[in-house]
Design a protein around this motif. Structure first.
Motif, short mmCIF file in Angstrom:
data_model
loop_
_atom_site.label_atom_id
_atom_site.label_comp_id
_atom_site.label_asym_id
_atom_site.label_seq_id
_atom_site.Cartn_x
_atom_site.Cartn_y
_atom_site.Cartn_z
N GLU A 227 -6.38 14.39 3.19
CA GLU A 227 -6.62 13.89 1.83
C GLU A 227 -5.33 13.33 1.25
OE1 GLU A 227 -7.74 17.05 -0.89
OE2 GLU A 227 -7.02 18.55 0.53
N TYR A 228 -5.44 12.17 0.59
CA TYR A 228 -4.27 11.48 0.05
C TYR A 228 -4.63 10.77 -1.26
CZ TYR A 228 -2.02 12.14 4.60
OH TYR A 228 -1.48 12.67 5.73
N TYR A 229 -3.58 10.36 -1.96
CA TYR A 229 -3.70 9.52 -3.15
C TYR A 229 -3.04 8.17 -2.82
CZ TYR A 229 -4.89 13.80 -5.66
OH TYR A 229 -5.49 14.96 -6.07
N TYR A 230 -3.62 7.10 -3.35
CA TYR A 230 -3.16 5.75 -3.01
C TYR A 230 -2.93 4.90 -4.26
CZ TYR A 230 -4.60 6.77 1.78
OH TYR A 230 -4.73 7.33 3.03
N TRP A 231 -1.95 3.98 -4.12
CA TRP A 231 -1.68 2.95 -5.13
C TRP A 231 -1.42 1.62 -4.41
CZ3 TRP A 231 0.24 7.81 -4.99
CH2 TRP A 231 0.08 8.63 -6.11
N ILE A 232 -1.65 0.50 -5.09
CA ILE A 232 -1.32 -0.82 -4.53
C ILE A 232 -0.68 -1.68 -5.62
CG2 ILE A 232 -3.15 -0.82 -2.78
CD1 ILE A 232 -4.75 -2.68 -4.65
N ARG A 233 0.06 -2.70 -5.18
CA ARG A 233 0.59 -3.71 -6.10
C ARG A 233 0.81 -5.00 -5.32
NH1 ARG A 233 6.55 -1.02 -7.39
NH2 ARG A 233 7.50 -1.32 -5.33
N HIS A 234 0.66 -6.13 -6.01
CA HIS A 234 0.77 -7.45 -5.39
C HIS A 234 2.22 -7.94 -5.39
CE1 HIS A 234 -3.46 -7.60 -5.08
NE2 HIS A 234 -3.73 -7.94 -6.33
N VAL A 235 2.55 -8.74 -4.39
CA VAL A 235 3.86 -9.38 -4.29
C VAL A 235 3.61 -10.86 -4.01
CG1 VAL A 235 6.08 -9.44 -3.10
CG2 VAL A 235 4.87 -7.26 -3.39
N ASN A 236 4.33 -11.75 -4.73
CA ASN A 236 4.13 -13.18 -4.50
C ASN A 236 5.20 -13.74 -3.57
OD1 ASN A 236 6.44 -13.60 -6.03
ND2 ASN A 236 5.36 -14.41 -7.81
N SER A 237 5.11 -15.03 -3.30
CA SER A 237 6.00 -15.67 -2.32
C SER A 237 7.45 -15.70 -2.78
CB SER A 237 5.52 -17.10 -2.06
OG SER A 237 5.47 -17.85 -3.26
N ASN A 238 7.68 -15.46 -4.07
CA ASN A 238 9.05 -15.43 -4.59
C ASN A 238 9.60 -14.01 -4.69
OD1 ASN A 238 11.26 -16.97 -5.46
ND2 ASN A 238 10.78 -16.60 -7.61
N GLY A 239 8.84 -13.02 -4.16
CA GLY A 239 9.29 -11.64 -4.18
C GLY A 239 9.02 -10.91 -5.47
N LYS A 240 8.30 -11.54 -6.42
CA LYS A 240 7.96 -10.88 -7.67
C LYS A 240 6.87 -9.85 -7.42
CE LYS A 240 10.67 -13.39 -10.35
NZ LYS A 240 11.76 -12.81 -11.15
N VAL A 241 7.02 -8.65 -8.03
CA VAL A 241 6.12 -7.53 -7.79
C VAL A 241 5.30 -7.25 -9.04
CG1 VAL A 241 5.97 -5.10 -7.12
CG2 VAL A 241 7.75 -6.55 -6.13
N SER A 242 4.00 -7.05 -8.87
CA SER A 242 3.12 -6.75 -10.00
C SER A 242 3.22 -5.28 -10.38
CB SER A 242 1.67 -7.07 -9.64
OG SER A 242 1.13 -6.07 -8.78
N VAL B 160 0.86 -1.18 0.00
CA VAL B 160 0.00 0.00 0.00
C VAL B 160 0.90 1.24 0.00
CG1 VAL B 160 -1.81 1.26 1.19
CG2 VAL B 160 -1.78 -1.24 1.28
N TRP B 161 0.72 2.08 -1.01
CA TRP B 161 1.54 3.29 -1.18
C TRP B 161 0.64 4.52 -1.04
CZ3 TRP B 161 6.88 3.22 -2.57
CH2 TRP B 161 7.41 1.95 -2.77
N ARG B 162 1.21 5.62 -0.52
CA ARG B 162 0.41 6.84 -0.26
C ARG B 162 1.23 8.08 -0.58
NH1 ARG B 162 -0.96 7.45 5.82
NH2 ARG B 162 1.14 8.31 5.87
N SER B 163 0.52 9.12 -1.08
CA SER B 163 1.17 10.40 -1.37
C SER B 163 0.17 11.53 -1.19
CB SER B 163 1.72 10.41 -2.81
OG SER B 163 2.24 11.69 -3.13
N THR B 164 0.69 12.73 -0.92
CA THR B 164 -0.18 13.90 -0.81
C THR B 164 -0.50 14.48 -2.18
OG1 THR B 164 1.79 15.28 -0.49
CG2 THR B 164 0.64 14.50 1.50
N SER B 165 0.16 14.02 -3.23
CA SER B 165 -0.12 14.48 -4.59
C SER B 165 -0.32 13.26 -5.49
CB SER B 165 1.03 15.35 -5.11
OG SER B 165 2.23 14.59 -5.17
N ASP B 166 -0.92 13.52 -6.65
CA ASP B 166 -1.19 12.43 -7.60
C ASP B 166 0.07 12.14 -8.41
OD1 ASP B 166 -2.38 10.51 -9.11
OD2 ASP B 166 -3.76 11.84 -10.17
N ASN B 167 1.09 11.66 -7.69
CA ASN B 167 2.39 11.38 -8.31
C ASN B 167 3.02 10.22 -7.55
OD1 ASN B 167 4.88 11.35 -9.52
ND2 ASN B 167 5.57 13.27 -8.61
N PHE B 168 3.09 9.05 -8.20
CA PHE B 168 3.63 7.88 -7.51
C PHE B 168 5.11 8.07 -7.17
CE2 PHE B 168 5.58 3.62 -7.50
CZ PHE B 168 4.85 3.06 -6.45
N GLY B 169 5.79 8.92 -7.91
CA GLY B 169 7.20 9.16 -7.62
C GLY B 169 7.43 9.74 -6.23
#
Length: 642
Positions: free
Chosen positions: A142-157, A111-120
């Motif tokens: 107020e915040y902006y959010y992003w998510i991504r999955h991680v598997n058991s082998n550490g691979k990130v979506s 779960v990622w969070r930022s005060t602006s609409d910029n994932f960087g």
């Protein structure tokens, strides 16, 4: 596509050089460095990466191969990106939800969070193994959010989206009311509403200096007004002694009166105009008072009074207030009597218009306020926060209605965002993202959860995303994937696990690397420690291989002693595995077992009791001991291969 038999060479016999050349050719073909590459060998790892096969690992080696789960991903493949992601602002939490990842290799969701609409500029705030996350950020955030999955082998979506999901928590109503209270109580309108009414002074009581120009003008106006019968007067600018114009200012009062009565209608009108003008400013008051009764065309009557107050400047700026009071009577389409009464006050500065009005048509009354801010204040306390305040178009506040204390008999709303809801009874068709703190849950006495977290259910069934039952109180657990399982007792037909930890079934290596030959009466073969457990256990020893070297016929006994490591006293022992000689070749002492009590750190010693002091040999061998929960059955003649 079938394999090309011409791509491989046969291995000739009797000619080592030709055999070696053929082997090299075949290996190069298998490696893909020779030929078209169509006959290159495919490794098991590649099949797993392509999600064609699934492997089971044990002790660092492949111990099983099977078809992968349908629709699944391998642990080495990049997970698919999350779907169904949504961010919803509550009172002081922002609730994040997404479609659950059902892949067996799924580990967690970032779960990622930022005060602006910029994932960087976003930061990783947490990891969630479920498909819901509550971010307690506090009110008015107020915040902006992003998510991504991680598997058991550490691979990130990939991210769920390049654009962040925006959400904002509710404003702190109490803080807003306090701030509004300070602004409103100190406003000019609030102060004027609390001030006592000052009656307008009579013109004779203005207390102006008798020699002032204004006093002279007023006296002249009064004198002329008294002399003129119709009341149309104008005060001219005062002149100084030299006859030069002293002021360029003008003031005037105009009044028109008209009364008409004939065979069709009767009407009376009074129109008053007051005006004051200088070179830099102008003000005016216009009053219209009218009564009308008519039988012409449409039967009806009206009585109204309109007052308009205006100030302006030469640049065209102005402020106007209009007050209307009107009552009317007419006949409807079906000759019914129609009565209306209306009162209102309206203001306008440039294009901004606001006001308040009341209307009554005999069937319905209306009270409407047109304003950016509407508040109800305490007339006795200028420091109290307002009982009610409505805000619109104010950059410092959220648009909405702010209430201090509300008492409502029935409340129907589409959405409630609240810090605390207290109710004797709460009825809901659907509850989403609910966190229950304290209290208990009771569903028709068939499913209950008390305040201590104890759950009582008549039955329980868990289904996966496809509707297939994976757990049932009647059927038990079906085939499923469990990331981490902690169990006091586990009964299963088959278990596949990367690693099993614990003391229910523990395998202890029992290796004799160098053969031993001895004739002592009591030979200590091995000793080791076993840490305490919360359950009683049994230590099972497999058959021990020995050899009779020389000496008389006699008896060997395999014995085990269990010591309390703290007191160094024997707390358990067992004997068995006796062998009577003569006997030729290899001899096996029977397996033995000994109890290991719970909650005790113990030391275990293995002895061979040589009753007749024969010479015997314990050859090199590899065995394993089994430490298992007491009352758990095990297989007789246990053999565990290394």
């Amino acid at each position: 596509m079938a394999r090309n038999p011409k791509a491989f060479s046969g291995i000739p016999r009797g000619n080592d050089k030709q055999a070696l050349s053929a082997l090299v050719q075949n290996v190069e073909t298998f490696m893909g460095s020779r030929g078209s590459g169509l006959d290159r060998a495919v490794t098991l790892r590649e099949l797993v990466d392509l999600n064609i096969a699934s492997v089971r690992i044990g002790k660092g080696k492949v111990v099983g191969i099977s078809e992968p789960e349908k629709g699944g991903e391998s642990s080495s493949a990049v997970p698919t990106k999350p779907t169904g992601f949504a961010a919803t602002g509550a009172w002081s939490n922002i609730i994040l939800t997404w479609d659950a990842n059902t892949n067996k290799h799924f580990a967690y969701t970032e779960v990622w969070r930022s005060t602006s609409d910029n994932f960087g500029s976003a930061t990783l705030i947490d990891r969630s193994a479920s498909a819901i996350y509550a971010d307690g950020v506090g009110v008015n955030r107020e915040y902006y959010y992003w998510i991504r999955h991680v598997n058991s082998n550490g691979k990130v979506s990939a991210l769920n989206d390049t654009a962040g999901a925006y959400a904002k928590t509710a404003v702190d109503v109490d803080a807003v009311l306090n701030e509004l209270g300070g602004q409103i109580n100190n406003s000019h309108l609030a102060i004027s509403l609390r001030d006592s009414i000052q009656l307008i002074a009579d013109i004779d009581n203005l207390n102006l200096p008798p020699d002032s120009v204004l006093s002279q003008k007023i006296e002249g106006i009064v004198s002329r007004f008294e002399l003129e019968s119709l009341g149309n007067t104008q005060a001219l600018a005062a002149l100084d002694d030299q006859g030069e114009r002293l002021l360029f200012n003008e003031a005037s009062i105009k009044e028109t009166q008209r009364a008409i009565a004939n065979g069709e209608q009767a009407q009376a009108i009074i129109n008053q105009q007051l005006n004051a003008k200088t070179q830099e400013a102008e003000s005016s008051i216009t009053n219209l008072i009218e009564v009308l009764a008519s039988d012409k065309d449409t039967i009806g009557s009206i009585a109204r009074a309109i007052s308009q107050y205006t100030v302006s400047n030469p640049e065209g700026g102005s402020a106007t207030l209009e007050q209307l009071a009107q009552v009317a009577y007419s006949k409807g389409e079906n000759a019914e009597d129609l009565f209306t009464a209306q009162w209102g006050v309206k203001t306008q500065i440039a294009d901004l218009i606001g006001g308040v009005g009341f209307y009554n048509d005999g069937n319905q009354t209306q009270f409407i306020v047109s304003a950016d801010t509407f508040s109800i204040i305490d007339p006795r306390d200028d420091s109290a926060k307002p009982l009610l305040s409505v805000k619109k178009n104010d950059p410092d506040f959220e648009d909405g209605v702010y209430l201090s204390n509300v008492f409502i008999d029935t409340l129907a709303v589409e959405k409630i965002i609240a810090e605390t809801v207290v109710a004797d009874e709460f009825v809901s068709r659907t509850s989403t993202n609910v966190e229950i703190t304290g209290g208990s849950i009771n569903v028709n006495d068939k499913f209950t959860v008390d305040s201590l977290g104890n759950v009582l259910a008549k039955s329980l069934t868990v289904r996966d995303a496809n509707g297939d039952t994976i757990f049932s109180s009647g059927l038990g657990i079906s085939v499923t994937h469990i990331k981490d399982l902690l169990a006091d007792e586990l009964i299963a037909a088959r278990i596949y696990a990367e690693r099993i930890e614990g003391d229910t079934n523990q395998v202890i290596p029992f290796f004799i690397d160098n053969s031993v030959q001895t004739a002592v009466s009591l030979y200590k073969l091995m000793e080791f420690d076993v840490d305490a457990s919360i359950v009683d256990r049994v230590l099972v020893f497999p058959k021990l291989k020995v050899e009779h070297v020389s000496g008389p016929d006699g008896k060997l006994v395999f014995e085990v002693f269990v010591y309390d490591r703290v007191s160094n006293t024997v707390i358990a022992t067992t004997g068995g595995g006796d062998v009577i000689y003569p006997m030729q070749g290899e001899i096996y002492l029977d397996e033995v077992s000994v109890d290991v009590p719970k909650n005790t750190d113990v030391k275990v010693e293995l002895h061979i009791d040589n009753f007749d002091q024969m010479t015997f040999k314990v050859p090199q061998q590899k065995q394993h001991l089994l430490l298992t929960k007491k009352a758990t059955s095990w297989v007789s003649n246990l053999t565990i291969f290394d």
